[in-house]
Design an enzyme around this catalytic site. Structure first.
Site, PDB file in Angstrom:
ATOM      1  N   GLU A  41       0.840  -1.212   0.000  1.00 58.63           N
ATOM      2  CA  GLU A  41       0.000   0.000   0.000  1.00 58.63           C
ATOM      3  C   GLU A  41       0.878   1.267   0.000  1.00 58.63           C
ATOM      4  OE1 GLU A  41      -1.752   0.800   3.855  1.00 58.63           O
ATOM      5  OE2 GLU A  41      -3.480   1.782   2.972  1.00 58.63           O
ATOM      6  N   LYS A 112      -9.681   1.868  -1.811  1.00 62.50           N
ATOM      7  CA  LYS A 112      -9.780   1.320  -0.444  1.00 62.50           C
ATOM      8  C   LYS A 112     -11.090   1.746   0.218  1.00 62.50           C
ATOM      9  CE  LYS A 112      -6.989   1.278   3.848  1.00 62.50           C
ATOM     10  NZ  LYS A 112      -5.793   1.881   4.481  1.00 62.50           N
ATOM     11  N   CYS A 147      -4.923  -3.059   3.427  1.00 60.93           N
ATOM     12  CA  CYS A 147      -4.496  -2.797   4.807  1.00 60.93           C
ATOM     13  C   CYS A 147      -5.643  -2.871   5.829  1.00 60.93           C
ATOM     14  CB  CYS A 147      -3.751  -1.462   4.859  1.00 60.93           C
ATOM     15  SG  CYS A 147      -2.592  -1.381   6.252  1.00 60.93           S
TER      16      CYS A 147
HETATM   17  N1  LIG Z   1      -2.662   1.855   6.494  1.00 61.11           N
HETATM   18  C1  LIG Z   1      -3.532   1.225   7.264  1.00 61.11           C
HETATM   19  O1  LIG Z   1      -4.633   0.926   6.856  1.00 61.11           O
HETATM   20  C2  LIG Z   1      -3.057   0.894   8.647  1.00 61.11           C
HETATM   21  C3  LIG Z   1      -3.953  -0.086   9.348  1.00 61.11           C
HETATM   22  C4  LIG Z   1      -3.514  -0.350  10.755  1.00 61.11           C
HETATM   23  O2  LIG Z   1      -2.519   0.190  11.211  1.00 61.11           O
HETATM   24  C5  LIG Z   1      -4.314  -1.269  11.570  1.00 61.11           C
HETATM   25  O3  LIG Z   1      -5.372  -1.734  11.120  1.00 61.11           O
HETATM   26  O4  LIG Z   1      -3.872  -1.553  12.713  1.00 61.11           O
END
Ligand SMILES: NC(=O)CCC(=O)C(=O)O
Length: 265
Positions: A41, A112, A147
């Protein structure tokens, strides 16, 4: 089906342009060794480098698109090019993943859906996608997630209902919550009887050490490969028939009970 997950290191010591060229070179190096290549990502900026989202945002067919389309074609691979901060012509920003075919055509773009940060960071700077995205490859169907999406099992069920057998998760997951990353990747594989290929970043950016530990889990929940904390290309061979055979031999997905009655108050 051979897959390579490129767990690239993201840091302020390298410019976005230099990292873009380096990522493209890493994709080209997979020629002949992989059918599918996955990047993480927001690897141009870093997933936590909020101040760069606006300045480095690109139109869909921007510099990352161009470089990655060419890299996919040069390597002759299906390429999940990770995500970029996308500036929509209407104005909003999205965290958008790009998938290219082995001839360099755009096969899919996924915005996303679940934005991270609660009332700050991505959650306020980016807009949320609304569309589930699958991509039909010759021997499997990919389902795309990014993510923080990993924490929302209903998204993955939606992908499975749409035919996904291989779930690709492109991430910038922090070291602080690495235990959740591994646990959730395995849970999504077991509950959906699907391959999970979860590719994160290495290094530290915006003061946030990244977890690395990209992971590939089979439809029975076995970890086939797991990276260390540093930059690494994780290579694995998948059996595209395995999701179907797992679902036939242990047909739990058929026992879903949908439309349950909510508790009475
Ligand atoms: N970039 C993100 O979506 C980070 C997600 C995260 O840090 C978490 O779910 O814990």
């Amino acid at each position: 089906m051979r897959a390579s997950l490129i767990q690239i290191a993201v840091s302020e010591d390298e410019s976005v342009e230099a990292r873009r060229e380096r990522a493209a070179a890493l994709v080209r190096e997979q020629a002949g060794a992989a059918d599918l290549v996955v990047l993480p990502e927001l690897w141009t900026t870093g997933a936590f480098a909020y101040e760069l989202f606006g300045t480095e945002a690109e139109p869909l067919e921007g510099p990352t698109y161009e470089v990655m389309a060419k890299a996919a074609a040069d390597a002759g691979v299906w390429l999940h090019a990770g995500s970029v901060p996308e500036r929509d012509p209407e104005g909003p920003l999205y965290n958008t993943s790009l998938v290219f075919s082995p001839t360099g055509e755009l096969a899919a773009a996924y915005r996303k859906i679940h934005r991270f940060g609660f009332d700050q960071g991505e959650a306020v700077l980016m807009s949320a996608g609304r569309d589930l995205v699958t991509v039909r490859l010759p021997r499997t169907t990919l389902g795309l997630a990014t993510c923080y999406d990993l924490r929302f099992p209903e998204l993955f069920r939606g992908l499975v209902d749409a035919g996904a057998e291989t779930l690709l998760i492109s991430a910038g997951w922090p070291e602080r919550r690495r235990a959740h990353w591994t646990l959730l990747a395995r849970a999504r594989a077991v509950e959906n009887q699907a391959y999970v290929l979860a590719c994160g970043t290495a290094g530290t950016h915006a003061g946030v050490p990244q977890a690395g530990h990209s992971i590939v889990v089979d439809p029975w929940g076995e970890v086939l490969a797991e990276a260390g904390p540093d930059e690494e290309v994780l290579r694995v061979t998948l059996d595209p028939a395995k999701p179907a055979t797992t679902r036939e031999q242990f047909p739990a997905l058929k026992d879903r009970m949908l439309g349950l009655t909510p508790p009475r108050r």
